[in-house]
Structure formats: structure tokens, C-alpha cells
Design a protein around this motif. Structure first.
Motif, PDB file in Angstrom:
ATOM      1  N   ARG A   1       3.703   3.577  20.884  1.00 25.21           N
ATOM      2  CA  ARG A   1       3.864   3.233  19.473  1.00 25.21           C
ATOM      3  C   ARG A   1       3.183   1.888  19.226  1.00 25.21           C
ATOM      4  N   THR A   2       2.496   1.761  18.104  1.00 26.82           N
ATOM      5  CA  THR A   2       1.848   0.502  17.754  1.00 26.82           C
ATOM      6  C   THR A   2       2.340   0.044  16.386  1.00 26.82           C
ATOM      7  N   TYR A   3       2.303  -1.269  16.182  1.00 21.35           N
ATOM      8  CA  TYR A   3       2.871  -1.831  14.952  1.00 21.35           C
ATOM      9  C   TYR A   3       2.158  -1.321  13.717  1.00 21.35           C
ATOM     10  N   ARG A   4       0.836  -1.353  13.738  1.00 22.19           N
ATOM     11  CA  ARG A   4       0.086  -1.014  12.523  1.00 22.19           C
ATOM     12  C   ARG A   4      -0.017   0.484  12.278  1.00 22.19           C
ATOM     13  N   GLN A   5       0.197   1.292  13.302  1.00 19.32           N
ATOM     14  CA  GLN A   5       0.026   2.731  13.138  1.00 19.32           C
ATOM     15  C   GLN A   5       1.340   3.503  13.029  1.00 19.32           C
ATOM     16  N   THR A   6       2.363   3.073  13.758  1.00 19.89           N
ATOM     17  CA  THR A   6       3.606   3.859  13.770  1.00 19.89           C
ATOM     18  C   THR A   6       4.859   3.043  13.491  1.00 19.89           C
ATOM     19  N   ILE A   7       4.909   1.779  13.891  1.00 25.78           N
ATOM     20  CA  ILE A   7       6.120   0.977  13.691  1.00 25.78           C
ATOM     21  C   ILE A   7       6.230   0.521  12.238  1.00 25.78           C
ATOM     22  N   ALA A   8       5.155  -0.009  11.685  1.00 30.31           N
ATOM     23  CA  ALA A   8       5.122  -0.425  10.273  1.00 30.31           C
ATOM     24  C   ALA A   8       3.784  -0.002   9.676  1.00 30.31           C
ATOM     25  N   PRO A   9       3.579   1.298   9.494  1.00 31.30           N
ATOM     26  CA  PRO A   9       2.252   1.814   9.105  1.00 31.30           C
ATOM     27  C   PRO A   9       1.984   1.726   7.601  1.00 31.30           C
ATOM     28  N   TYR A  10       2.074   0.513   7.078  1.00 29.36           N
ATOM     29  CA  TYR A  10       1.887   0.329   5.648  1.00 29.36           C
ATOM     30  C   TYR A  10       0.496  -0.225   5.363  1.00 29.36           C
ATOM     31  N   TRP A  11      -0.025   0.039   4.191  1.00 30.36           N
ATOM     32  CA  TRP A  11      -1.414  -0.313   3.874  1.00 30.36           C
ATOM     33  C   TRP A  11      -1.682  -1.805   4.005  1.00 30.36           C
ATOM     34  N   TYR A  12      -0.708  -2.649   3.668  1.00 30.17           N
ATOM     35  CA  TYR A  12      -0.932  -4.093   3.722  1.00 30.17           C
ATOM     36  C   TYR A  12      -0.856  -4.646   5.144  1.00 30.17           C
ATOM     37  N   ASN A  13      -0.484  -3.801   6.110  1.00 30.25           N
ATOM     38  CA  ASN A  13      -0.481  -4.219   7.509  1.00 30.25           C
ATOM     39  C   ASN A  13      -1.762  -3.832   8.237  1.00 30.25           C
ATOM     40  N   GLN A  14      -2.663  -3.132   7.568  1.00 34.50           N
ATOM     41  CA  GLN A  14      -3.903  -2.727   8.214  1.00 34.50           C
ATOM     42  C   GLN A  14      -4.838  -3.923   8.350  1.00 34.50           C
ATOM     43  N   LEU A  15      -5.906  -3.733   9.136  1.00 32.76           N
ATOM     44  CA  LEU A  15      -6.884  -4.797   9.318  1.00 32.76           C
ATOM     45  C   LEU A  15      -7.817  -4.867   8.111  1.00 32.76           C
ATOM     46  N   PHE A  16      -7.953  -6.051   7.552  1.00 36.01           N
ATOM     47  CA  PHE A  16      -8.892  -6.257   6.452  1.00 36.01           C
ATOM     48  C   PHE A  16      -9.959  -7.242   6.926  1.00 36.01           C
ATOM     49  N   ASN A  17     -11.158  -6.751   7.211  1.00 36.83           N
ATOM     50  CA  ASN A  17     -12.244  -7.661   7.535  1.00 36.83           C
ATOM     51  C   ASN A  17     -12.622  -8.450   6.292  1.00 36.83           C
ATOM     52  N   PHE A  18     -13.015  -9.699   6.481  1.00 36.04           N
ATOM     53  CA  PHE A  18     -13.310 -10.542   5.331  1.00 36.04           C
ATOM     54  C   PHE A  18     -14.441  -9.929   4.508  1.00 36.04           C
ATOM     55  N   GLY A  19     -14.216  -9.812   3.201  1.00 43.32           N
ATOM     56  CA  GLY A  19     -15.209  -9.238   2.311  1.00 43.32           C
ATOM     57  C   GLY A  19     -15.237  -7.730   2.302  1.00 43.32           C
ATOM     58  N   GLU A  20     -14.298  -7.112   3.039  1.00 43.12           N
ATOM     59  CA  GLU A  20     -14.246  -5.654   3.087  1.00 43.12           C
ATOM     60  C   GLU A  20     -12.798  -5.212   2.960  1.00 43.12           C
ATOM     61  N   PHE A  21     -12.589  -4.211   2.111  1.00 40.94           N
ATOM     62  CA  PHE A  21     -11.239  -3.654   1.978  1.00 40.94           C
ATOM     63  C   PHE A  21     -11.142  -2.331   2.715  1.00 40.94           C
ATOM     64  N   ARG A  22     -12.152  -1.507   2.622  1.00 39.54           N
ATOM     65  CA  ARG A  22     -12.123  -0.198   3.288  1.00 39.54           C
ATOM     66  C   ARG A  22     -12.778  -0.291   4.653  1.00 39.54           C
TER      67      ARG A  22
END
Length: 758
Positions: A737-758
Motif C-alpha cells: 500500500r502506498t500513501y498517494r495511491q491507496t492510503i490517501a488517494p486524493y487528487w490533492y495528494n498527487q505529484l504536481f510538477n512545477f508548471g504542470e497540473f496533468r
């Protein structure tokens, strides 16, 4: 219209649990669907669609920033908004980007780290040459979610200041007042609290002060928010109505509307003193809407006013849902309305009158606020203070009736005196005296039992269902309330049963996300073993304090039997003192000073698990002296390799002590100086875990190392990308289980590269 706003608000609030936002390509189809829904006059569904579309578009606009990815630099004009922290030659500040275009909505902010010895003032404008970084932060259970917090403040990234050229000195009224007020209050014992109440300045808060506020559940009292603006507004409104009624009595709405205008001006000025922080802007907007609706006689229901205020806030700033302020402010108002309506019902039935009736209503409201806001706070802060109930029962009225109005009035008097060349600081001294009882009480609560109770996020979420079940029991029609109350109570009941039932054969490894470092917790049957403690920076910061301890609290792990430190490097042993201080009974192992035993003891049995120390054969300094530990049960093996490099790996291979291990925490974070072909083939892991920070300066894990693990068919995970990684070992299989994928899989916990949202 109310149905549209209800659908919009309910959907916006639910987005805090969404796994992702709508794709940008869905904009046109979404508008078409909204138009069809409008034609069908399904206004609740229309509001829901509009909320989903606007939240997705708003976030896209906020997080996308045009810059040159090749140079990895941005040159921008920006204003210093607030100083987060500062010492002699280094500071952290939040800056507002000033765009050359006319359209600057939504406003974007950056948190910058600046090595400078010059004095920086709030309100100054610079041309910055910045090296930007992603907004991403460490992600673990129980820890502070900085990424979510920054997004709620519209901070789209972090940056190191390469160069800065001053364009404009600060000449704002607030900056001038802040500077003079800071000097005026230097001798006051509660200066930090006073500055926080008047101008929203909290950088002088000590660690002890923060701990006292957290343990007493009174942090909301010193952060200018809806409570403070409401208190100032109520006092201003009442005083204005009294004066107007005395000077120019009127039977119409004239005096009411004049009082409302004066009140709005005072509230706006107070928000200006607080620097118009994002949270303060939301609270002010909510207040202004409520005041405007009060003067508009067509809107009579308090619930309708609350709905309109919430709707306006969420239209202007959909990301308000990520901040605790919105939930606490509107939650408090909702609780007050619920308590008052319920109390009126009791009042009519029993014919209660006079002071006793008012006192009972006050106590009911305070208890409702303490319990309700405590639950809401648990969602954001991972726990609550048992003592917050009685402390707030005393402190909230004291602040509302005495401290806040006295502070504001004394500030106005002092400012007038300053303008006339006189020292009218006696009011500030009086406010400082009024703050003293609160300060003493908050400091003493820290030493009381149960001053802070950590609670599992899962249990908090299921408790929300229980709250809704209780609310439905009182609000829904009799025929339906029992059915829906039982249905909504089921998640809470099932969670309680799942917590009481434990698989005694199951054990877990938690590789915590501590940036460029290592910290691992092995858990079985409510007991734990710690392998490495992450890094420490400066005198006040360590990942042991901000990650390891909150994680252990959140998991309810109070019994730590062993602390194994692989070697003495800061990124592995920096937090050792913090962990030892909190768990003095834990036995320390490792080749560092103060160990109970060196790392050459061969076999330990712990919780029916076999713990074998494979390396080193004798105490040795440096990376190759790292403790290599194999933990196993009858079905699976786990290998913890520390920072060993090629020489130690070759020795282990030649000693033939390595066996196939299903899970391997990769040596030295994936450096090219380790993970030799021979070592990998003997261990032959199914899962290789890299404890390496996101886009760390060393470039770990190296691509050639990744390819070696790919060659043996190993699955690979990196803490900097996944956040906390939990591996569950059971008799039948191994689950990850990983935090960003299964423990707290919410959109605001994903990785956001600077200047990129998707």
C-alpha cells in the motif's frame, strides 16, 4: 436557486474525497451536459456539474505557470506577503506573483527560501530570479500534509532565490503599523499572542507556545478567522446601533443599514491588518455576504443565509475546501444553528425562562462546538485535545467578550496616539494582562494526561457517518430516520470491529517518506521496531519529530522495543535523540555512540519474527559499516541494507549469507556505488523500495541501478514519488500500500510538477 446552490456546495465539499478532478478535455462536453440539465430543470444536478467543472478549471488555471523548463529558472516580479521564518542569514517567505497581464485570477503564490543577511520587510517588491521546485512534500499517515496546506493558500510551488533586485520599498499602512507595533510590544510577556490577534503575525511563536495551543485546542483563538471578524462585527454593530438610536431614532431600516456598512468597514480593516491572508479573505467574504443578506429582508432563514455565503465563497475560491478554516467556520455556524433550533424546541416544551435558560443554551452551544469542531479538526490535524472542551468553554467567552474587543480598541487608541505624537500604549498593556490567564492555563494543559489524543484518519472518516446518522435521527421524518441512521452508522460499527480484530500472524513494514533519508517502522501485534530515524536540520527540525512520532501516534504504536541505527550519517541517525527521548525503554542497536549493543549480534527473536544481523562482522565506520538486517517469518524475508556499497556487497555475496528476499530496501538509496549485479541476483527481490526524495539533488535512484532491478523482474517503488510505502506480510501473500495511491488517494495528494497540473 436554493436547489442549485445546494447541489453546487455539496459537490464542492465532497471533492475533498475525490481521487481525481475532471480532465481538462471534459470542459466542452461538461458544458453541453450542464446546458441539457438546465433545459431539464434539474437544478441540483446542474449545481453539481458546475461545481465539478469550476473546481477542475480553477485548479488548472492556478497550477499552470509558464516558465522555461530548460533553464529551470523563472524571472518574475513579486511582493513579499509574509515571513514564514527568519534567522540571521536565512529566511522563508511567501511571495505573491505580480502578472503583467490584466487578468491575474486566480492569484498565484510561491514559498521561497532565501539566503540573505539583509532585512526583508513585508510589502516590498522585487524582481526575483528563482529556481522553482514542485509543491510536493513528504506524505505519511499522521504527519502534517504540507502539500494540501500550501494548495489551500494558492501556493503553487517552492523556490530558491538565486538573485533578487529591490524595486519598491514597503510603504503600506499595515507594514508601517506592524513595524511600530512590534517595537511597542517588545516588553510585553504575551507579545506573540497580541501580535497574532492584531496583525496576524505568528512568526514569534515558540515551539512551546505552539504545543500549548495544540494541547489546549485553542489554536483557532490566535489565528484571525471567522471568530475574530464575527466578534469585532458584533461589537461594532451593537455600538453603532446604540449610538444611532440615541442620535437619530428611526423606525425604518436606515439605522440598520448604516450600522451594517460601518460594521463591514471595521471588519474589512481588521482583515487588512491580518494581511488579507487567503483564510482571512474567505472569512471576511462569508461575513460580508451574511451582513448584506441581513439588510435584504427577502432572505429571512439563517440556513438560507449560510447556504448563500458558502456558495459565494466556493465560487470565488473552490480550493477553500482544502483548508481547515472553511470547515471550522461554517461547521461552527451550523452547530450553533442546530443547537439553537433544538434548544428552542426544548424551551417551548418545558417553558424555561430567564437566566437559567440562557445559561443552558450557552453550555449546549459550547459543548456542541467543542465536540463538533474537535471532530472536524481531527480530519485535518490527526487528533484532538480532550481538554479542549472545558478550556474552550472558558477561553471562547473570555476572548469574545474581553480579549478581542479590548485588543482592537486598544490598538485604535494606540494608533491615534502615535499619529498625534503621544504614547497611548496603556491599552496594549491592559490586553496583555487579560491574555495572561489564558497563557498560564494553556501552558499547564500540556502537562495534563490526554492533552493530545491521536486518532486514525479512517476512524475519523467513519465517525463522520455516525455524526450524520445522529443528525438524521433528529432532522428527518420519523418514518425514514431509523433506516438512514442505521445505514450511516454501519461504517463506524464495522471500523470498530475491524480495529478490535487482529491477525496475529500478520506483520507490516512501513517505509516512511522522510525526503532524502531513511526511516522504517516494523509493526506486529501492536509493538514496533524502528530502523533508522531520518535526518535532522538545524536546532529545531527533524523528521523524527515531524514524521516518525506522528506516524507512531496515528497507528497507536506506544511500545517500541528496538531502535536499530544502520550507521551514523545524518540522513539515517539525525532523529535518534528525539526517538530515544520519547521511547527511553527501547533497546538501541547500531554502530553509533550510546548503543546498548553493537550491530554484530547475529540472531534475535522478536514477536515470533527472526531478526538476523548479517553485516558488519565488526564495528566499522562509514557506509560500509551499515547494519544489514534480515527480518523473516516462516513464509517471507525482508532485507534492510542501509547504505552499504560495493565492498560490503561483495563480502556478503562471498560469505553466502544472502538468501532470496521477497522485499528489499535498496542499499544507499539507489546510488551507483551499490546494488551490484551479484548482490541483486542473490537477493532476487520481488519488490525493491528506494528510500529517495522526489527529484533529489543526487539524482537517486540512478537509471543504471533501476535497470538492474528491472532485469531480475522486481517491482520498484520510491518514497519520494509514492509517499509512505507499507508492505503487509501475511501467511498467504504480500500486499503493498502506498500513501498517494491507496492510503490517501486524493487528487490533492498527487505529484504536481512545477508548471504542470496533468
Amino acid at each position: 436557486m436554493n436547489r442549485f446552490m445546494s447541489g453546487y456546495c455539496a459537490t464542492s465539499l465532497s471533492a475533498i474525497f475525490w481521487p481525481s478532478l475532471l480532465p481538462y478535455e471534459f470542459l466542452i462536453p461538461g458544458v453541453v451536459i450542464a446546458l441539457i440539465t438546465l433545459y431539464l430543470r434539474n437544478y441540483i444536478l446542474l449545481g453539481a456539474i458546475c461545481a465539478a467543472l469550476w473546481l477542475s478549471c480553477f485548479t488548472e488555471l492556478l497550477l499552470n505557470y509558464q516558465y522555461d523548463p530548460k533553464s529551470k529558472r523563472i524571472s518574475t516580479r513579486a511582493e513579499i506577503i509574509s515571513l514564514v521564518s527568519q534567522n540571521s542569514d536565512f529566511l522563508s517567505a511567501d511571495i505573491r506573483l505580480i502578472k503583467p497581464s490584466l487578468i491575474s485570477y486566480p492569484q498565484q503564490y510561491l514559498r521561497v527560501y532565501w539566503r540573505t543577511d539583509q532585512k526583508i520587510e513585508v510589502g516590498e517588491q522585487y524582481i526575483f530570479n528563482l529556481k522553482p521546485k514542485s509543491v510536493t512534500s513528504v506524505a505519511n499517515e499522521g504527519g502534517f500534509n504540507q502539500q494540501k496546506n500550501l494548495l489551500s493558500k494558492h501556493i503553487i510551488g517552492k523556490a530558491n532565490v538565486v538573485e533578487a533586485k529591490l524595486l519598491k520599498n514597503t510603504n503600506s499602512l499595515r507594514a508601517s503599523l506592524l513595524s511600530r507595533l512590534t517595537k511597542q510590544t517588545e516588553s510585553l510577556s504575551n507579545r506573540d499572542l497580541l501580535l497574532a490577534l492584531l496583525v496576524g503575525e505568528r512568526k514569534d511563536f515558540s515551539e512551546q507556545r505552539w504545543q500549548a495551543l495544540r494541547s489546549s485546542g485553542t489554536g483557532h483563538l490566535v489565528a484571525i478567522s471567522g471568530l475574530h471578524l464575527s466578534v469585532i462585527s458584533v461589537w461594532c454593530f451593537l455600538l453603532c446601533m446604540i449610538v444611532l438610536s440615541w442620535l437619530t431614532p428611526s423606525q425604518g431600516l436606515r439605522n440598520l443599514r448604516v450600522a451594517i456598512v460601518v460594521t463591514c468597514v471595521c471588519a474589512s480593516f481588521y482583515a487588512y491588518l491580518a494581511g488579507f491572508a487567503i483564510a482571512t479573505q474567505r472569512a471576511l467574504l462569508m461575513l460580508l455576504v451574511v451582513m448584506a443578506l441581513t439588510s435584504w429582508h427577502k432572505v429571512s432563514s439563517p440556513w438560507e443565509r449560510l447556504l448563500i455565503a458558502l456558495f459565494v465563497v466556493l465560487v470565488i475560491d473552490p480550493l477553500a475546501i482544502l483548508g481547515a478554516g472553511l470547515w471550522l467556520s461554517f461547521g461552527a455556524l451550523s452547530i450553533i444553528l442546530l443547537c439553537i433550533s433544538r434548544f428552542k424546541m426544548v424551551d417551548e416544551l418545558h417553558d424555561l425562562k430567564g437566566v437559567i435558560s440562557k445559561l443552558r443554551m450557552f453550555v449546549v452551544i459550547q459543548l456542541g462546538l467543542s465536540l463538533g469542531l474537535g471532530m472536524i479538526g481531527s480530519l485535518f490535524f490527526g487528533g484532538f485535545s480532550i481538554h479542549s472542551i472545558w478550556v474552550n468553554l472558558i477561553a471562547v467567552p473570555w476572548f469574545s467578550i474581553v480579549v478581542i474587543p479590548c485588543a482592537f480598541l486598544s490598538f485604535i487608541v494606540w494608533w491615534i496616539g502615535e499619529s498625534l505624537g503621544y504614547d497611548f500604549g496603556f491599552g496594549l498593556q491592559l490586553t496583555n494582562w487579560f491574555l495572561q490567564p489564558f497563557s498560564v492555563m494553556a501552558d499547564q494543559v500540556v502537562y495534563l494526561p490526554l492533552s493530545w489524543v491521536n486518532i486514525s484518519p479512517t476512524l475519523v472518516r467513519t465517525s463522520v457517518y455516525l455524526v450524520f446518522a445522529i443528525a438524521l435521527f433528529y432532522l428527518v421524518a420519523p418514518r425514514r430516520k431509523y433506516f438512514w441512521s442505521v445505514i450511516l452508522s454501519l461504517p463506524f460499527v464495522l471500523q470498530i470491529f475491524s480495529m478490535s480484530w487482529k491477525n496475529h500472524a500478520e506483520w507490516k513494514m512501513h517505509v516512511l517518506d522522510v525526503g532524502q533519508g531513511l526511516a522504517i517502522v516494523i509493526e506486529k501485534q501492536g509493538r514496533a521496531l524502528i530502523y533508522d530515524t531520518g535526518a535532522k536540520y538545524g536546532q529545531n527540525f527533524s523528521y523524527a519529530k515531524t514524521v516518525i512520532l506522528p506516524f507512531l501516534d496515528a497507528k497507536g504504536l506506544t511500545q517500541i522495543d528496538y531502535i536499530i541505527v544502520s550507521h551514523g550519517d545524518n540522513d539515517h541517525a539525525g532523529g535518534l535523540n528525539v526517538v530515544q527521548k520519547n521511547y527511553p525503554a527501547a533497546k538501541l542497536m547500531g554502530n553509533v555512540e550510546g548503543t546498548d549493543s553493537p550491530c554484530n549480534i547475529k540472531d534475535i527473536t522478536w514477536q515470533q519474527l527472526s531478526i538476523e544481523v548479517l553485516w558488519p562482522l565488526k564495528p566499522e565506520k562509514g557506509n560500509n559499516g551499515s547494519c544489514v538486517v534480515r527480518i523473516s517469518d516462516s513464509n517471507s524475508n525482508l532485507l534492510l541494507a542501509g547504505d552499504i556499497e560495493k565492498a560490503a556487497e561483495y563480502s556478503l555475496v562471498n560469505m553466502k549469507v544472502l538468501t532470496k528476499s521477497e522485499v528489499l530496501v535498496v542499499p544507499h538509496h539507489g546510488s551507483r556505488t551499490s546494488s551490484t549485479h551479484e548482490f541483486i541476483h542473490q537477493v532476487h527481490p520481488q519488490l525493491a523500495i528506494f528510500a529517495a526524495g522526489f527529484r533529489n539533488r543526487y539524482g537517486f535512484p540512478k537509471q543504471e541501478v533501476v535497470k538492474r532491478y528491472e532485469h531480475v523482474g522486481a517491482d520498484m517503488l520510491q518514497t519520494g514519488i509514492e509517499g509512505q510505502i507499507t508492505v503487509v506480510f501475511s501467511a498467504n501473500d504480500i500486499k503493498t500500500r502506498t500513501y498517494r495511491q491507496t492510503i490517501a488517494p486524493y487528487w490533492y495528494n498527487q505529484l504536481f510538477n512545477f508548471g504542470e497540473f496533468r
